[in-house]
Every structure is written in C-alpha cells, then in structure tokens.
Design a protein around this motif. Structure first.
Motif, PDB file in Angstrom:
ATOM      1  N   ALA A  19       0.869  -1.188   0.000  1.00 50.93           N
ATOM      2  CA  ALA A  19       0.000   0.000   0.000  1.00 50.93           C
ATOM      3  C   ALA A  19       0.903   1.235   0.000  1.00 50.93           C
ATOM      4  O   ALA A  19       2.065   1.140  -0.410  1.00 50.93           O
ATOM      5  CB  ALA A  19      -0.948  -0.047   1.197  1.00 50.93           C
ATOM      6  N   THR A  20       0.389   2.365   0.471  1.00 49.68           N
ATOM      7  CA  THR A  20       1.205   3.582   0.371  1.00 49.68           C
ATOM      8  C   THR A  20       2.292   3.655   1.443  1.00 49.68           C
ATOM      9  O   THR A  20       3.251   4.392   1.305  1.00 49.68           O
ATOM     10  CB  THR A  20       0.341   4.853   0.496  1.00 49.68           C
ATOM     11  OG1 THR A  20      -0.300   4.833   1.765  1.00 49.68           O
ATOM     12  CG2 THR A  20      -0.695   4.938  -0.606  1.00 49.68           C
ATOM     13  N   ARG A  21       2.101   2.898   2.543  1.00 42.19           N
ATOM     14  CA  ARG A  21       3.131   2.927   3.595  1.00 42.19           C
ATOM     15  C   ARG A  21       3.202   1.567   4.271  1.00 42.19           C
ATOM     16  O   ARG A  21       2.224   0.797   4.276  1.00 42.19           O
ATOM     17  CB  ARG A  21       2.862   4.041   4.609  1.00 42.19           C
ATOM     18  CG  ARG A  21       1.541   3.938   5.220  1.00 42.19           C
ATOM     19  CD  ARG A  21       1.088   5.137   6.045  1.00 42.19           C
ATOM     20  NE  ARG A  21      -0.318   4.933   6.337  1.00 42.19           N
ATOM     21  CZ  ARG A  21      -0.774   4.111   7.259  1.00 42.19           C
ATOM     22  NH1 ARG A  21       0.056   3.442   8.039  1.00 42.19           N
ATOM     23  NH2 ARG A  21      -2.076   3.939   7.433  1.00 42.19           N
ATOM     24  N   GLU A  22       4.388   1.310   4.872  1.00 45.01           N
ATOM     25  CA  GLU A  22       4.611   0.024   5.526  1.00 45.01           C
ATOM     26  C   GLU A  22       3.928  -0.005   6.889  1.00 45.01           C
ATOM     27  O   GLU A  22       3.890   0.999   7.592  1.00 45.01           O
ATOM     28  CB  GLU A  22       6.124  -0.165   5.713  1.00 45.01           C
ATOM     29  CG  GLU A  22       6.474  -1.538   6.196  1.00 45.01           C
ATOM     30  CD  GLU A  22       7.978  -1.724   6.375  1.00 45.01           C
ATOM     31  OE1 GLU A  22       8.749  -0.775   6.141  1.00 45.01           O
ATOM     32  OE2 GLU A  22       8.359  -2.842   6.764  1.00 45.01           O
ATOM     33  N   ARG A  23       3.369  -1.129   7.273  1.00 44.38           N
ATOM     34  CA  ARG A  23       2.769  -1.316   8.599  1.00 44.38           C
ATOM     35  C   ARG A  23       2.351  -2.768   8.752  1.00 44.38           C
ATOM     36  O   ARG A  23       2.413  -3.544   7.783  1.00 44.38           O
ATOM     37  CB  ARG A  23       1.561  -0.386   8.808  1.00 44.38           C
ATOM     38  CG  ARG A  23       0.282  -0.765   8.043  1.00 44.38           C
ATOM     39  CD  ARG A  23      -0.038   0.226   6.984  1.00 44.38           C
ATOM     40  NE  ARG A  23      -1.343   0.022   6.370  1.00 44.38           N
ATOM     41  CZ  ARG A  23      -1.726   0.648   5.285  1.00 44.38           C
ATOM     42  NH1 ARG A  23      -0.925   1.510   4.685  1.00 44.38           N
ATOM     43  NH2 ARG A  23      -2.901   0.433   4.766  1.00 44.38           N
ATOM     44  N   GLU A  79      -6.554 -11.900   9.516  1.00 43.67           N
ATOM     45  CA  GLU A  79      -5.172 -12.386   9.598  1.00 43.67           C
ATOM     46  C   GLU A  79      -4.221 -11.188   9.638  1.00 43.67           C
ATOM     47  O   GLU A  79      -4.465 -10.170   8.978  1.00 43.67           O
ATOM     48  CB  GLU A  79      -4.886 -13.243   8.344  1.00 43.67           C
ATOM     49  CG  GLU A  79      -3.519 -13.898   8.356  1.00 43.67           C
ATOM     50  CD  GLU A  79      -3.281 -14.765   7.097  1.00 43.67           C
ATOM     51  OE1 GLU A  79      -4.263 -15.190   6.450  1.00 43.67           O
ATOM     52  OE2 GLU A  79      -2.102 -14.982   6.771  1.00 43.67           O
ATOM     53  N   LYS A  80      -3.149 -11.344  10.419  1.00 43.68           N
ATOM     54  CA  LYS A  80      -2.182 -10.248  10.522  1.00 43.68           C
ATOM     55  C   LYS A  80      -1.266 -10.266   9.298  1.00 43.68           C
ATOM     56  O   LYS A  80      -0.659 -11.303   9.001  1.00 43.68           O
ATOM     57  CB  LYS A  80      -1.351 -10.427  11.787  1.00 43.68           C
ATOM     58  CG  LYS A  80      -0.722  -9.146  12.283  1.00 43.68           C
ATOM     59  CD  LYS A  80       0.219  -9.420  13.426  1.00 43.68           C
ATOM     60  CE  LYS A  80      -0.409  -9.098  14.767  1.00 43.68           C
ATOM     61  NZ  LYS A  80       0.566  -9.258  15.874  1.00 43.68           N
ATOM     62  N   PHE A  81      -1.192  -9.139   8.590  1.00 48.98           N
ATOM     63  CA  PHE A  81      -0.351  -9.048   7.386  1.00 48.98           C
ATOM     64  C   PHE A  81       0.732  -7.996   7.576  1.00 48.98           C
ATOM     65  O   PHE A  81       0.481  -6.944   8.178  1.00 48.98           O
ATOM     66  CB  PHE A  81      -1.189  -8.638   6.167  1.00 48.98           C
ATOM     67  CG  PHE A  81      -1.891  -9.787   5.497  1.00 48.98           C
ATOM     68  CD1 PHE A  81      -1.334 -10.422   4.405  1.00 48.98           C
ATOM     69  CD2 PHE A  81      -3.120 -10.225   5.973  1.00 48.98           C
ATOM     70  CE1 PHE A  81      -1.980 -11.481   3.791  1.00 48.98           C
ATOM     71  CE2 PHE A  81      -3.775 -11.275   5.363  1.00 48.98           C
ATOM     72  CZ  PHE A  81      -3.208 -11.909   4.266  1.00 48.98           C
ATOM     73  N   HIS A  82       1.915  -8.287   7.018  1.00 49.03           N
ATOM     74  CA  HIS A  82       2.931  -7.247   6.905  1.00 49.03           C
ATOM     75  C   HIS A  82       2.653  -6.523   5.590  1.00 49.03           C
ATOM     76  O   HIS A  82       2.771  -7.113   4.517  1.00 49.03           O
ATOM     77  CB  HIS A  82       4.332  -7.869   6.896  1.00 49.03           C
ATOM     78  CG  HIS A  82       5.390  -6.860   6.597  1.00 49.03           C
ATOM     79  ND1 HIS A  82       5.692  -5.821   7.455  1.00 49.03           N
ATOM     80  CD2 HIS A  82       6.187  -6.689   5.512  1.00 49.03           C
ATOM     81  CE1 HIS A  82       6.626  -5.073   6.925  1.00 49.03           C
ATOM     82  NE2 HIS A  82       6.953  -5.568   5.725  1.00 49.03           N
ATOM     83  N   VAL A  83       2.223  -5.254   5.679  1.00 49.72           N
ATOM     84  CA  VAL A  83       1.937  -4.473   4.469  1.00 49.72           C
ATOM     85  C   VAL A  83       3.215  -3.726   4.102  1.00 49.72           C
ATOM     86  O   VAL A  83       3.770  -2.990   4.924  1.00 49.72           O
ATOM     87  CB  VAL A  83       0.779  -3.467   4.722  1.00 49.72           C
ATOM     88  CG1 VAL A  83       0.500  -2.641   3.474  1.00 49.72           C
ATOM     89  CG2 VAL A  83      -0.477  -4.185   5.196  1.00 49.72           C
ATOM     90  N   GLU A  84       3.675  -3.922   2.861  1.00 50.88           N
ATOM     91  CA  GLU A  84       4.897  -3.231   2.423  1.00 50.88           C
ATOM     92  C   GLU A  84       4.548  -1.904   1.765  1.00 50.88           C
ATOM     93  O   GLU A  84       3.457  -1.749   1.208  1.00 50.88           O
ATOM     94  CB  GLU A  84       5.642  -4.088   1.385  1.00 50.88           C
ATOM     95  CG  GLU A  84       6.172  -5.388   1.949  1.00 50.88           C
ATOM     96  CD  GLU A  84       6.796  -6.245   0.850  1.00 50.88           C
ATOM     97  OE1 GLU A  84       7.609  -5.729   0.052  1.00 50.88           O
ATOM     98  OE2 GLU A  84       6.454  -7.436   0.794  1.00 50.88           O
ATOM     99  N   LYS A  85       5.485  -0.964   1.810  1.00 51.40           N
ATOM    100  CA  LYS A  85       5.322   0.256   1.006  1.00 51.40           C
ATOM    101  C   LYS A  85       5.544  -0.163  -0.457  1.00 51.40           C
ATOM    102  O   LYS A  85       6.524  -0.855  -0.764  1.00 51.40           O
ATOM    103  CB  LYS A  85       6.364   1.292   1.430  1.00 51.40           C
ATOM    104  CG  LYS A  85       6.275   2.593   0.671  1.00 51.40           C
ATOM    105  CD  LYS A  85       7.290   3.575   1.260  1.00 51.40           C
ATOM    106  CE  LYS A  85       7.608   4.753   0.368  1.00 51.40           C
ATOM    107  NZ  LYS A  85       6.532   5.532  -0.135  1.00 51.40           N
ATOM    108  N   THR A  86       4.631   0.230  -1.347  1.00 50.84           N
ATOM    109  CA  THR A  86       4.733  -0.245  -2.733  1.00 50.84           C
ATOM    110  C   THR A  86       6.030   0.246  -3.388  1.00 50.84           C
ATOM    111  O   THR A  86       6.353   1.437  -3.336  1.00 50.84           O
ATOM    112  CB  THR A  86       3.513   0.219  -3.552  1.00 50.84           C
ATOM    113  OG1 THR A  86       2.344  -0.158  -2.847  1.00 50.84           O
ATOM    114  CG2 THR A  86       3.491  -0.434  -4.929  1.00 50.84           C
TER     115      THR A  86
END
Ligand SMILES: NC(=O)c1ccc[n+]([C@@H]2O[C@H](COP(=O)([O-])OP(=O)(O)OC[C@H]3O[C@@H](n4cnc5c(N)ncnc54)[C@H](OP(=O)(O)O)[C@@H]3O)[C@@H](O)[C@H]2O)c1
Length: 353
Positions: free
Chosen positions: A36-40, A47-54
C-alpha cells in the motif's frame, strides 16, 4: 508449484481480494504479498499481514498482481503497472485508468473472456456499476438485440472506498440527533450522505454527465463490442454501506416477454432471479412479488451473484422491459471479478501454477 500473488491496495477492495483468494482456494503461495502507500502491520480478513510500502520489490517473482489502489497520476497502476509487467507479472487492475485503452482488454469473465489473448499482460476490470449492468444486459442482448438502455443507480458509499464508508458511519449518530450541521469531508462526498442521496459520483464532465455516468456508457459499449447500443445513465450515491441497486429500462429489437427474460436470466451464470409471487406476505397483498435488496447480498448463496427482480414489460415502447438489479460492489463489482480473471488466466494456461 503454486502462483505468487501480490495485492496492491488494502482498502475496501484489496481486503476482499485477499478473502476471496482464500475462499476460492486460488492455487497460490500463502500469504500473498500485500502493498500500500506505507509500511505497517494490519489485520486483513482476520489475519495479521505485513503491508509493504509499494516499490519494485513488491513485484519481484510475482506471477499475478492485483491492483486495488487509487487512480490517477499518483495512483497504483499508473505508477507501478509497467514495473510489475517488466518484472514478469500479469496485472489485473480494478481502477479506471486503462479501462478505455483500446490495447487493454476490459473483462467480465461471464461475458467476454475471449478479450484476453495469450499475449495479454494487463487486464482491466470494469467499474462496479458497469459490471452488474452488463451481466444482465449480455444474455438479454444475445436473445433479443438491445438497442437502448436507460439506467439509474443507487450506489453504496463503499463504492468510493474506505473513507466514504467511514463518513457514513460517523455521520449517522450526528444525523440521528439533528440534520443540521452534519460534519462531512467535501473531498470525499460533496455533501452529507446520512439520510440523503447525491446524484454526484466522481467528477462532472463537460456534457453535464458525471464521469461515473460516462463510465457506464463507454465501458458497457466496449465490453459488449457494440458502440451502437445507446445508453443513458444517472448515477446516485445513497446511504447504504455495501451493495449497489440499479433500475434498468431496456429496449430490444425483438420482443421479449417478462417470463422469457426471467427464464433467460435464471439460466445465465452468475445471476439469480428473485421475482416470484410472495405468497403469505403479512400485508395480504396477493400480487406481491419477491425482489432483491442490499440485505440479500449478505446471504452466502447470493453474495457472489447479480440479483434481478421486478422484471416487467414497459408498455410505453414497442419492445421494452424494466427490471431492478442488485450486486455486492466490493465482490462481483470488484474483487470477485478480478479473482475470476485470475482463474481464467490459469484455465487458459496464460499463467501456470
Ligand atoms: N469500492 C468499490 O466498490 C470498487 C469497485 C470497483 C472498482 N474499484 C476500484 O478499486 C480500487 C480500490 O478501491 P477501494 O474502494 O478499495 O479504495 P480504498 O478503500 O480507498 O483503498 C485504496 C487502497 O489503495 C492504496 N493506494 C492508494 N494509492 C496507492 C498507490 N499509489 N500505491 C499503492 N497503494 C495505493 C491505499 O493505501 P493506504 O491504505 O496506505 O492508504 C489503500 O490501501 C480503486 O481504483 C477503485 O476505483 C472500487
């Protein structure tokens, strides 16, 4: 071996893509990569996901990238679509940026799967209100040749994304106290939406129609491969969280009775007809019929279907029908359609698990 999938955008549609990939046992490595736009870290579909900054990393080794970010110059597919393809992935885009590009197939799997060619690397998914309209028009057009359509929509706030969904939820408690001075963000929806309706979806264009209305016209003609079908659209935002309704008036070249239309639509993939006598109703109305509403699509048997009811003759024109249709804008209107496109790519051997 299973496929490596990246989902760009984790808003209303991105989260639904993740749940539908899981529900349909898409042949992929789990979890998908999510960006997505920022990491979090974020809970998505429980479910818990690690979202990466694109960034370019998101596409390394990816076989399929589902884009569910926002549109425009700073949007996800304009910024990253070419990079994803260079990295070797096939892209399926929910946004509107490439839908009318003549080189890009605009696909509803039940309607025009043949638009995807073996060499296709980027596929656009139509607008949510277009998908449910065309799902209904296509089988009727095959039976009786449609030449004119007038459609009016009743579109839920989630069609705009997570911010409009939150706007309605936050306005409701204020609106229950007073309809004066309801707080709202005019950059999301132009006016308060609680207890209201707004004939204003997306920007206005020079001809007085909104972009949403023009999407319904131009996308429908492109998918149906027929620019001669005349379409007139009015699109309206209503205070419903999920699920779009459409009132559709159809003029055909040859006559189609309501009973024939019911039969054709009942036999069409992805469509359920809810239009029969509603006997024993508490209003003791002997002619009352069943019909779909925004609550029907919450039921597991209907959540992935386009629901049709109120099918009746329009006696004011020679060959006319009126009908009402409802679908989940986040599922068939977006996330389900792109996952079905992914399934089509596998079936055709364009990507191989
Ligand atoms: N909602 C519908 O019913 C529907 C139906 C058909 C098509 N669509 C289309 O689907 C797309 C997603 O809609 P939505 O309703 O899910 O929107 P949304 O709820 O607002 O979510 C947008 C997501 O995209 C991410 N994003 C935005 N710009 C990005 C960029 N440049 N790079 C990477 N990520 C980016 C956001 O990241 P952050 O979380 O970090 O902010 C957010 O996670 C849009 O193009 C929309 O037009 C929506």
């Amino acid at each position: 071996m299973s496929l490596r999938v990246t989902v760009v955008g984790v808003g209303m549609v991105g989260e639904r893509i993740i749940s539908i990939l899981r529900e349909r046992s898409f042949p992929m490595e789990w979890p998908p990569r999510v960006c997505a736009t920022r990491e979090r870290t974020e809970m998505l579909d429980g479910e818990k996901f690690h979202v990466e900054k694109t960034g370019e990393n998101c596409f390394r080794n990816a076989d399929i990238v589902f884009f569910a970010g926002k549109e425009g110059a700073k949007g996800a597919s304009i910024q990253w679509g070419a990079k994803a393809q260079e990295a070797g992935a096939i892209c399926v885009d929910n946004g509107s940026d490439f839908r009318l590009d003549a080189k890009i197939p605009l696909v509803i799997p039940e309607v025009n799967p043949e638009a995807i060619r073996p060499q296709t690397r980027f596929i656009a998914s139509p607008n949510c209100s277009t998908i449910q309209l065309v799902m209904v028009l296509h089988p009727l057009h095959q039976a009786a040749r449609i030449h004119r359509v007038v459609v009016s929509t009743y579109q839920s706030v989630s069609g705009w994304g997570v911010k409009a969904h939150e706007e309605l939820l936050s306005q409701m408690p204020q609106a229950l106290k007073s309809l004066d001075n309801i707080g709202f963000d005019p950059l999301v929806l132009a006016r308060p939406i609680a207890f209201n309706y707004l004939p204003h979806i997306d920007k206005f264009t020079e001809n007085g129609y909104t972009k949403e209305e023009m999407k319904m016209v131009l996308e429908t003609q492109k998918i149906m491969g027929n620019e001669s079908i005349k379409i007139s659209a009015t699109t309206v935002r209503v205070p419903v969280l999920v699920g779009h309704g459409e009132s559709i008036n159809i003029e055909t070249k040859s006559k189609l009775s309501p009973a024939e239309a019911r039969q054709i639509l009942s036999n069409s993939p992805g469509i359920a007809v809810l239009d029969e006598l509603n006997k024993d109703n508490p209003r003791h109305d002997p002619l009352e019929r069943t019909y779909p509403d925004a609550f029907n699509i919450r039921k597991p048997q209907y959540r992935d279907m386009v629901l049709v009811g109120r099918i009746r003759e329009d006696p004011t024109i020679e060959n006319g029908l009126n009908l009402w249709c409802v679908a989940d804008n986040l599922r068939k209107g977006a996330a389900l359609n792109v996952v079905q496109i992914g399934e089509l790519l596998i079936k055709r051997g364009i990507v191989r698990p």
